[in-house]
Scaffold this motif. Sequence first.
Motif, PDB file in Angstrom:
ATOM      1  N   UNK A  34       0.829  -1.207   0.000  1.00 52.05           N
ATOM      2  CA  UNK A  34       0.000   0.000   0.000  1.00 52.05           C
ATOM      3  C   UNK A  34       0.866   1.261   0.000  1.00 52.05           C
ATOM      4  N   UNK A  35       1.983   1.227   0.750  1.00 53.42           N
ATOM      5  CA  UNK A  35       2.910   2.360   0.762  1.00 53.42           C
ATOM      6  C   UNK A  35       3.551   2.599  -0.594  1.00 53.42           C
ATOM      7  N   UNK A  36       3.938   1.498  -1.256  1.00 61.39           N
ATOM      8  CA  UNK A  36       4.526   1.630  -2.594  1.00 61.39           C
ATOM      9  C   UNK A  36       3.506   2.172  -3.588  1.00 61.39           C
ATOM     10  N   UNK A  37       2.280   1.695  -3.499  1.00 60.14           N
ATOM     11  CA  UNK A  37       1.224   2.198  -4.384  1.00 60.14           C
ATOM     12  C   UNK A  37       1.016   3.700  -4.203  1.00 60.14           C
ATOM     13  N   UNK A  38       0.995   4.142  -2.962  1.00 58.13           N
ATOM     14  CA  UNK A  38       0.815   5.564  -2.687  1.00 58.13           C
ATOM     15  C   UNK A  38       1.976   6.381  -3.249  1.00 58.13           C
ATOM     16  N   UNK A  39       3.197   5.872  -3.077  1.00 58.44           N
ATOM     17  CA  UNK A  39       4.376   6.577  -3.579  1.00 58.44           C
ATOM     18  C   UNK A  39       4.354   6.674  -5.108  1.00 58.44           C
ATOM     19  N   UNK A  40       4.023   5.565  -5.768  1.00 58.55           N
ATOM     20  CA  UNK A  40       4.003   5.564  -7.235  1.00 58.55           C
ATOM     21  C   UNK A  40       2.907   6.482  -7.767  1.00 58.55           C
ATOM     22  N   UNK A  41       1.747   6.491  -7.097  1.00 60.92           N
ATOM     23  CA  UNK A  41       0.662   7.386  -7.525  1.00 60.92           C
ATOM     24  C   UNK A  41       1.080   8.852  -7.400  1.00 60.92           C
ATOM     25  N   UNK A  42       1.820   9.193  -6.335  1.00 62.00           N
ATOM     26  CA  UNK A  42       2.309  10.576  -6.183  1.00 62.00           C
ATOM     27  C   UNK A  42       3.295  10.930  -7.290  1.00 62.00           C
ATOM     28  N   UNK A  43       4.176   9.988  -7.618  1.00 66.18           N
ATOM     29  CA  UNK A  43       5.135  10.228  -8.715  1.00 66.18           C
ATOM     30  C   UNK A  43       4.394  10.413 -10.037  1.00 66.18           C
ATOM     31  N   UNK A  44       3.356   9.601 -10.256  1.00 63.45           N
ATOM     32  CA  UNK A  44       2.573   9.723 -11.494  1.00 63.45           C
ATOM     33  C   UNK A  44       1.922  11.100 -11.600  1.00 63.45           C
ATOM     34  N   UNK A  45       1.423  11.624 -10.477  1.00 62.96           N
ATOM     35  CA  UNK A  45       0.824  12.961 -10.493  1.00 62.96           C
ATOM     36  C   UNK A  45       1.863  14.020 -10.878  1.00 62.96           C
ATOM     37  N   UNK A  46       3.081  13.871 -10.334  1.00 69.44           N
ATOM     38  CA  UNK A  46       4.146  14.834 -10.624  1.00 69.44           C
ATOM     39  C   UNK A  46       4.536  14.779 -12.097  1.00 69.44           C
TER      40      UNK A  46
END
Length: 298
Positions: A34-46
């Motif tokens: 779940x932590x990795x998913x959240x991190x990747x989603x933030x990177x995708x937004x950037x």
Amino acid sequence: MLSRAARPALRAGAAVSSRAAAPTATFATLREIEGKLKSIRNIEKITKTMKIVASTKLARAQRSMADSRKYGETSNEVFQSAETKPLEGEGKKKLLVVCSSDKGLCGGIHSGLSRYIRRRALEDSNFDIVVIGEKCRSQLSRTNAKDIVLNFSGAGKDIPTFAEAQAIADQIVMLSGAYSDIEIIYNKFINATSYEPTSVAAFSEEAIASSPNFAAFEVDEELLSNLREYALANSLYWALSEGHACEISARRNAMDNASKNAGEMISKYQILFNRTRQAVITGELVEIITGATASADM
């Protein structure tokens, strides 16, 4: 010795205790995923935001590139008509002006210029280097540090202007070395997805005066230094503007690829998360059923 009636209860208790450790590790794995998913989603937004910003800037950069190209090509037509050529002489070096920038996250656009300079050094290393931009300076300082005589930072933060090119040309003209000619290396804009390192010549004052057909332009000798500096500024303005358009285009493509890769990673981790969560639920159901069966046997 335990009685025969107590043995089933002991076995049931051991089975429950052995399975109790599994959900703890599984829950920890779920939190990690779940932590990795959240991190990747933030990177995708950037990366998506950076792609939108680069797409907005690209049209303006291309307009500036088209305007600067007119200045540079017109200036070079004068020297082509005058048949201006570099002066040949022993011990005279070339001066290579590399036009990059201070910003990254745009693919291998700066590395391509550095590789071009290194290939030139393998053929003929009799040149000095002026570097515009920190990216190429840091790359070339590892292999050609002794050849770098001047470097500029802070150029190209926004669309290049003729004033910036003129300020850089002033510093280049004041270099003490007697150079046979000056060659400006930059990224030539081919289309929105491709570019290539290209060079444009900027001649010395002596080379201009020695041109076979230069007398046809009826330029006073006192004005040769001004003409030379103005032509150098024109060529630098052209190179910086074209390199800036290439950089914006490359950044947009790089952020688009990064967003696609992030989307693929999110899909994979989401599938892994769902499977792991299902495994946790199944494990808990098995424990409940096992415990209920053991209680009934007792």
